[in-house]
Design a protein around this motif. Structure first.
Motif, short mmCIF file in Angstrom:
data_model
loop_
_atom_site.label_atom_id
_atom_site.label_comp_id
_atom_site.label_asym_id
_atom_site.label_seq_id
_atom_site.Cartn_x
_atom_site.Cartn_y
_atom_site.Cartn_z
N VAL A 173 8.17 10.51 0.42
CA VAL A 173 7.81 9.09 0.38
C VAL A 173 9.08 8.24 0.48
O VAL A 173 10.13 8.62 -0.03
CB VAL A 173 6.99 8.75 -0.90
CG1 VAL A 173 7.78 9.07 -2.15
CG2 VAL A 173 6.56 7.29 -0.94
N LYS B 233 4.39 10.04 5.97
CA LYS B 233 3.38 8.98 6.13
C LYS B 233 3.61 7.75 5.24
O LYS B 233 3.35 6.63 5.64
CB LYS B 233 2.00 9.55 5.75
CG LYS B 233 1.38 10.42 6.84
CD LYS B 233 0.54 9.57 7.77
CE LYS B 233 -0.24 10.38 8.76
NZ LYS B 233 0.42 10.46 10.06
N ARG B 234 4.06 7.97 4.00
CA ARG B 234 3.97 6.92 2.98
C ARG B 234 5.25 6.11 2.86
O ARG B 234 6.33 6.65 2.64
CB ARG B 234 3.64 7.60 1.64
CG ARG B 234 3.34 6.61 0.49
CD ARG B 234 1.97 6.00 0.65
NE ARG B 234 1.60 5.22 -0.52
CZ ARG B 234 1.45 3.89 -0.49
NH1 ARG B 234 1.67 3.21 0.62
NH2 ARG B 234 1.08 3.24 -1.58
N GLU C 59 1.25 4.97 6.32
CA GLU C 59 0.45 4.48 5.18
C GLU C 59 1.37 3.58 4.36
O GLU C 59 2.07 4.02 3.46
CB GLU C 59 -0.05 5.67 4.35
CG GLU C 59 -1.04 6.52 5.12
CD GLU C 59 -1.49 7.75 4.33
OE1 GLU C 59 -0.96 8.00 3.24
OE2 GLU C 59 -2.38 8.45 4.84
N TRP C 60 1.37 2.30 4.73
CA TRP C 60 2.32 1.36 4.13
C TRP C 60 1.69 0.49 3.06
O TRP C 60 0.48 0.25 3.07
CB TRP C 60 2.94 0.47 5.21
CG TRP C 60 1.92 -0.22 6.09
CD1 TRP C 60 1.38 0.25 7.25
CD2 TRP C 60 1.31 -1.50 5.86
NE1 TRP C 60 0.46 -0.64 7.75
CE2 TRP C 60 0.40 -1.73 6.93
CE3 TRP C 60 1.44 -2.47 4.86
CZ2 TRP C 60 -0.38 -2.89 7.01
CZ3 TRP C 60 0.66 -3.62 4.94
CH2 TRP C 60 -0.23 -3.82 6.01
N THR C 61 2.52 0.04 2.14
CA THR C 61 2.15 -0.97 1.15
C THR C 61 3.33 -1.92 1.05
O THR C 61 4.47 -1.46 0.89
CB THR C 61 1.88 -0.35 -0.24
OG1 THR C 61 0.82 0.60 -0.13
CG2 THR C 61 1.50 -1.43 -1.25
N GLN D 65 3.19 2.80 -7.04
CA GLN D 65 2.40 2.97 -5.82
C GLN D 65 2.60 4.32 -5.14
O GLN D 65 1.83 4.69 -4.27
CB GLN D 65 2.69 1.83 -4.83
CG GLN D 65 2.24 0.45 -5.32
CD GLN D 65 0.81 0.47 -5.83
OE1 GLN D 65 -0.12 0.67 -5.07
NE2 GLN D 65 0.63 0.29 -7.14
N ILE D 66 3.62 5.07 -5.58
CA ILE D 66 3.80 6.41 -4.98
C ILE D 66 2.63 7.32 -5.36
O ILE D 66 2.36 8.30 -4.67
CB ILE D 66 5.15 7.07 -5.34
CG1 ILE D 66 5.25 7.41 -6.83
CG2 ILE D 66 6.33 6.23 -4.89
CD1 ILE D 66 6.46 8.27 -7.20
N SER E 271 -3.38 5.04 -4.10
CA SER E 271 -3.80 4.74 -2.72
C SER E 271 -4.61 3.44 -2.69
O SER E 271 -5.33 3.15 -1.74
CB SER E 271 -4.62 5.90 -2.15
OG SER E 271 -5.69 6.19 -3.02
N ILE F 53 -3.22 0.92 0.32
CA ILE F 53 -2.74 1.48 1.59
C ILE F 53 -3.02 0.48 2.72
O ILE F 53 -4.12 -0.06 2.82
CB ILE F 53 -3.42 2.83 1.89
CG1 ILE F 53 -3.12 3.85 0.80
CG2 ILE F 53 -3.01 3.35 3.28
CD1 ILE F 53 -1.83 4.57 0.87
#
Length: 206
Positions: free
Chosen positions: A66, A96-97, A147-149, A191-192, A195, A198
């Motif tokens: 991540v 992805k994250r 998969e962003w925040t 947030q790690i 979900s 996302i």
């Protein structure tokens, strides 16, 4: 987890590093000046390099699960210039994250829902330059497969950790005027394992 933290020597970034090491994650920092890192820890790897260097980004992403970016705008365009490299390298490595620290300026405006806050009368900021940088990053992340925040704090004094705050997807919580650095860092770090947000911006305020 193996976590890459960008902007790990900044106000929010340094607090995120502390959280991650405290929870026994392995943390990699990509920094221009390693001397700025005040922490010694067996789970900490420091890579000297610049976020504007594609090879440095790729090198720091090996084996990472991540990515957390607490890079700030600092009166430059570094943020919007390095994000394409980060996205490309993450997609190449199959990571992805990504969680990034943005600004409340890029949340939707409540008074003009078709605009972002910094484009509307809702924002009290005289300068929109930082928000414009974060807006570019938001657009790039939206177009990516990641998969962003984006955690979007409003006024961000150092302050203390209260551990109680409000969050809202894509909007600033109503009447929110500030949030401390420690609480922003704690929420971004949390947030790690979540979900809930996302592919969303998250407004955070007391």
């Amino acid at each position: 987890m193996n976590i890459l933290i960008l902007g790990g020597t900044g106000r929010v970034g340094a607090k995120i590093v502390t959280h991650a090491l405290h929870d026994s994650h392995h943390v990699t920092l990509l920094v221009r000046t390693p001397e700025k890192v005040q922490i010694n820890h067996e789970n900490l790897t420091i890579i000297q390099g610049n976020v504007l260097n594609k090879d440095a980004i790729l090198r720091s992403l090996h084996g990472i699960n991540v990515v957390i970016s607490a890079l700030n705008t600092d009166g430059t365009t570094t943020l919007s210039e390095c994000m394409p490299f980060i996205i490309e390298a993450m997609e190449k490595e199959g990571i992805k994250r990504i969680i990034t620290i943005g600004t409340a300026g890029i949340l939707q405006s409540r008074v003009s829902p078709n605009l972002l806050r910094y484009q509307s009368s809702e924002s009290k900021q005289k300068s929109t330059r930082a928000a414009e940088e974060h807006h570019k990053v938001y657009d790039m992340l939206k177009q990516s497969k990641l998969e962003w925040t984006i955690v979007c704090p409003t006024y961000l004094p150092d302050g203390e950790r209260l551990g109680k705050y409000r969050t809202d997807s894509n909007f600033l919580p109503e009447g929110g005027v500030k949030i401390s650095v420690p609480d922003t860092a704690e929420f971004a770090y949390s947030q790690i394992k979540s979900s809930d947000y996302i592919k969303m911006r998250v407004g955070i305020a007391y």
